[in-house]
Design a protein around this motif. Structure first.
Motif, PDB file in Angstrom:
ATOM      1  N   ASP A  40       0.843  -1.160  -0.109  1.00 19.93           N
ATOM      2  CA  ASP A  40      -0.170  -0.008   0.054  1.00 19.93           C
ATOM      3  C   ASP A  40       1.088   1.375  -0.336  1.00 19.93           C
ATOM      4  O   ASP A  40       0.437   2.118   0.751  1.00 19.93           O
ATOM      5  CB  ASP A  40      -1.490  -0.459   1.360  1.00 19.93           C
ATOM      6  CG  ASP A  40      -2.344  -0.880   1.027  1.00 19.93           C
ATOM      7  OD1 ASP A  40      -2.917  -1.419   0.129  1.00 19.93           O
ATOM      8  OD2 ASP A  40      -1.559  -2.160   2.689  1.00 19.93           O
ATOM      9  N   HIS A  42       0.197   3.390  -2.698  1.00 19.37           N
ATOM     10  CA  HIS A  42      -0.673   4.366  -2.742  1.00 19.37           C
ATOM     11  C   HIS A  42       0.522   6.354  -3.245  1.00 19.37           C
ATOM     12  O   HIS A  42      -0.332   7.781  -2.812  1.00 19.37           O
ATOM     13  CB  HIS A  42      -1.050   5.505  -1.289  1.00 19.37           C
ATOM     14  CG  HIS A  42      -2.561   3.726  -1.120  1.00 19.37           C
ATOM     15  ND1 HIS A  42      -3.760   3.830  -2.107  1.00 19.37           N
ATOM     16  CD2 HIS A  42      -2.323   2.578  -0.291  1.00 19.37           C
ATOM     17  CE1 HIS A  42      -3.511   2.900  -1.740  1.00 19.37           C
ATOM     18  NE2 HIS A  42      -3.833   2.406  -0.703  1.00 19.37           N
ATOM     19  N   LYS A  45      -1.145   9.859  -3.758  1.00 22.70           N
ATOM     20  CA  LYS A  45      -2.411  10.264  -3.134  1.00 22.70           C
ATOM     21  C   LYS A  45      -3.202  11.842  -2.515  1.00 22.70           C
ATOM     22  O   LYS A  45      -4.041  11.833  -3.232  1.00 22.70           O
ATOM     23  CB  LYS A  45      -2.550   9.332  -1.791  1.00 22.70           C
ATOM     24  CG  LYS A  45      -3.904   9.881  -1.619  1.00 22.70           C
ATOM     25  CD  LYS A  45      -4.354   8.597   0.449  1.00 22.70           C
ATOM     26  CE  LYS A  45      -5.595   7.968   0.179  1.00 22.70           C
ATOM     27  NZ  LYS A  45      -5.293   7.392   1.993  1.00 22.70           N
ATOM     28  N   ASP A  85      -1.635  -1.642  -4.224  1.00 27.12           N
ATOM     29  CA  ASP A  85      -2.029  -0.508  -3.989  1.00 27.12           C
ATOM     30  C   ASP A  85      -0.383   0.407  -4.550  1.00 27.12           C
ATOM     31  O   ASP A  85       0.346   1.171  -3.632  1.00 27.12           O
ATOM     32  CB  ASP A  85      -2.678  -0.613  -3.195  1.00 27.12           C
ATOM     33  CG  ASP A  85      -4.174  -0.548  -2.930  1.00 27.12           C
ATOM     34  OD1 ASP A  85      -4.082  -1.555  -4.361  1.00 27.12           O
ATOM     35  OD2 ASP A  85      -4.812  -0.439  -2.380  1.00 27.12           O
ATOM     36  N   HIS A  88      -2.731   5.492  -6.340  1.00 29.03           N
ATOM     37  CA  HIS A  88      -3.647   5.769  -5.902  1.00 29.03           C
ATOM     38  C   HIS A  88      -4.532   5.685  -6.845  1.00 29.03           C
ATOM     39  O   HIS A  88      -6.169   4.568  -6.639  1.00 29.03           O
ATOM     40  CB  HIS A  88      -3.820   6.785  -4.634  1.00 29.03           C
ATOM     41  CG  HIS A  88      -4.680   7.146  -4.267  1.00 29.03           C
ATOM     42  ND1 HIS A  88      -4.971   6.291  -2.837  1.00 29.03           N
ATOM     43  CD2 HIS A  88      -6.230   7.481  -3.783  1.00 29.03           C
ATOM     44  CE1 HIS A  88      -6.544   6.658  -2.589  1.00 29.03           C
ATOM     45  NE2 HIS A  88      -6.472   7.618  -2.755  1.00 29.03           N
ATOM     46  N   HIS A 120      -6.388  -0.712  -5.863  1.00 30.76           N
ATOM     47  CA  HIS A 120      -6.399   0.401  -6.507  1.00 30.76           C
ATOM     48  C   HIS A 120      -5.762   1.003  -7.762  1.00 30.76           C
ATOM     49  O   HIS A 120      -6.113   1.496  -8.543  1.00 30.76           O
ATOM     50  CB  HIS A 120      -5.923   1.805  -5.401  1.00 30.76           C
ATOM     51  CG  HIS A 120      -6.452   2.296  -4.522  1.00 30.76           C
ATOM     52  ND1 HIS A 120      -6.992   3.635  -4.494  1.00 30.76           N
ATOM     53  CD2 HIS A 120      -6.657   1.898  -3.218  1.00 30.76           C
ATOM     54  CE1 HIS A 120      -7.704   3.655  -3.678  1.00 30.76           C
ATOM     55  NE2 HIS A 120      -7.934   3.101  -2.636  1.00 30.76           N
ATOM     56  N   ASP A 121      -4.996  -0.364  -7.886  1.00 29.45           N
ATOM     57  CA  ASP A 121      -4.459  -0.359  -9.403  1.00 29.45           C
ATOM     58  C   ASP A 121      -5.359  -0.554 -10.729  1.00 29.45           C
ATOM     59  O   ASP A 121      -4.994  -0.631 -11.065  1.00 29.45           O
ATOM     60  CB  ASP A 121      -2.859  -1.752  -9.134  1.00 29.45           C
ATOM     61  CG  ASP A 121      -2.200  -1.624  -8.122  1.00 29.45           C
ATOM     62  OD1 ASP A 121      -1.997  -0.357  -7.980  1.00 29.45           O
ATOM     63  OD2 ASP A 121      -2.464  -2.510  -6.624  1.00 29.45           O
ATOM     64  N   HIS A 165      -4.302  -1.774   6.032  1.00 31.16           N
ATOM     65  CA  HIS A 165      -3.883  -0.583   6.500  1.00 31.16           C
ATOM     66  C   HIS A 165      -4.105  -0.854   8.101  1.00 31.16           C
ATOM     67  O   HIS A 165      -4.495   0.170   8.583  1.00 31.16           O
ATOM     68  CB  HIS A 165      -3.875   0.550   6.217  1.00 31.16           C
ATOM     69  CG  HIS A 165      -4.144   1.133   4.421  1.00 31.16           C
ATOM     70  ND1 HIS A 165      -5.002   2.303   4.634  1.00 31.16           N
ATOM     71  CD2 HIS A 165      -3.857   0.457   3.797  1.00 31.16           C
ATOM     72  CE1 HIS A 165      -4.797   1.901   2.983  1.00 31.16           C
ATOM     73  NE2 HIS A 165      -3.732   1.081   2.177  1.00 31.16           N
ATOM     74  N   ALA A 194       0.199  -0.200   6.170  1.00 25.47           N
ATOM     75  CA  ALA A 194       0.647   1.162   4.893  1.00 25.47           C
ATOM     76  C   ALA A 194       1.747   1.514   4.484  1.00 25.47           C
ATOM     77  O   ALA A 194       2.123   1.718   6.107  1.00 25.47           O
ATOM     78  CB  ALA A 194      -0.811   1.517   4.876  1.00 25.47           C
ATOM     79  N   THR A 199      -2.100   7.626   4.166  1.00 26.67           N
ATOM     80  CA  THR A 199      -2.682   5.957   3.922  1.00 26.67           C
ATOM     81  C   THR A 199      -3.660   5.926   5.302  1.00 26.67           C
ATOM     82  O   THR A 199      -4.603   5.629   4.622  1.00 26.67           O
ATOM     83  CB  THR A 199      -2.322   5.272   3.319  1.00 26.67           C
ATOM     84  OG1 THR A 199      -1.213   5.168   4.957  1.00 26.67           O
ATOM     85  CG2 THR A 199      -1.795   5.508   1.956  1.00 26.67           C
TER      86      THR A 199
END
Length: 227
Positions: A40, A42, A45, A85, A88, A120-121, A165, A194, A199
């Motif tokens: 994660d 991200h 983000k 992820d 983001h 998220h990917d 997370h 995460a 996050t």
């Protein structure tokens, strides 16, 4: 059998017959395989929120990449596995974010990198091909580990996952309490905190057989099992 040498700030645990090190940087180091596991990230983000008109601060992408630089310098991994992820959202693919990623990847061209796609990917899209990051679906089997994004059980391999997370709550005198990121393990699987800045976290409930490894400052420690 004793655990291998490690820094004073890491916590060794033995999963699937292998020693892995839980790092206060919110990552796992597998010394036998010379692999870093990151969940994660991200990336972008904050940029995504700014694109939606939210006045959030910038700089988190550079902070995340700088923290990865420190881990790579400390452990000299042959491979990094991102457990989902990585980016983001589609709005994260700004010229600034993509340029920062390109510069960072060029610095670590000798390190093999693999992304196990997360939720998220699927919305953000795969990283640009120029980053030379292998992209696979879960589970990705690596030694005794099944590298996943979503927590789950695997028939033959110990699962390393992200997505949740996880955070835990520690209680002090009176009504004092603090939330800390944590690693969490159940039978057959473990969930990483995460890695990315900005996050948030999900407070994981205690359950029979579940273990928590809190991350605070520059240390990781095992929380007492519930009575």
């Amino acid at each position: 059998m004793t655990s291998p040498q490690l820094s004073a700030s890491a916590l060794p645990v033995r999963w699937a017959g292998e020693w892995v090190h839980l790092l206060p940087e919110r990552a796992i180091w597998w010394p036998e395989g010379r692999v870093l596991f990151i969940a994660d990230l991200h990336i972008g983000k904050a940029a995504t929120y700014r694109a939606l008109g939210q006045p959030v601060p910038g700089g988190t992408t550079q902070q995340n990449l700088a923290r990865l630089d420190v881990l790579i310098a400390a452990h000299a991994p042959q491979r990094i596995v991102f457990l989902g992820d990585f980016l983001h959202a589609a709005q994260a693919r700004t010229p600034q974010v993509l340029a920062a990623l390109a510069d960072w990847r060029a610095t670590h061209g000798a390190v093999r990198m693999t992304l196990v796609r997360g939720n998220h990917d699927s919305r953000a899209g795969d990283p640009p091909a120029a980053l030379d990051i292998e992209v696979v679906d879960e589970p990705c089997l690596l030694g005794p580990f099944a590298c996943c994004h979503h927590p789950q059980l695997h028939a033959t391999h110990f699962v390393l996952a992200g997505h949740l997370h996880p955070v835990c709550r520690l209680y002090g005198p009176g009504r004092d309490s603090v939330r800390l990121p944590c690693f969490m393990s159940d039978a057959g699987q473990a969930v990483l905190p995460a890695f990315g800045e900005f996050t948030g976290g999900w407070l994981v409930e205690r359950a029979p057989g579940r273990r928590f490894y809190a991350v605070g400052g520059e240390a990781v420690w095992v929380l007492p099992a519930p009575d």
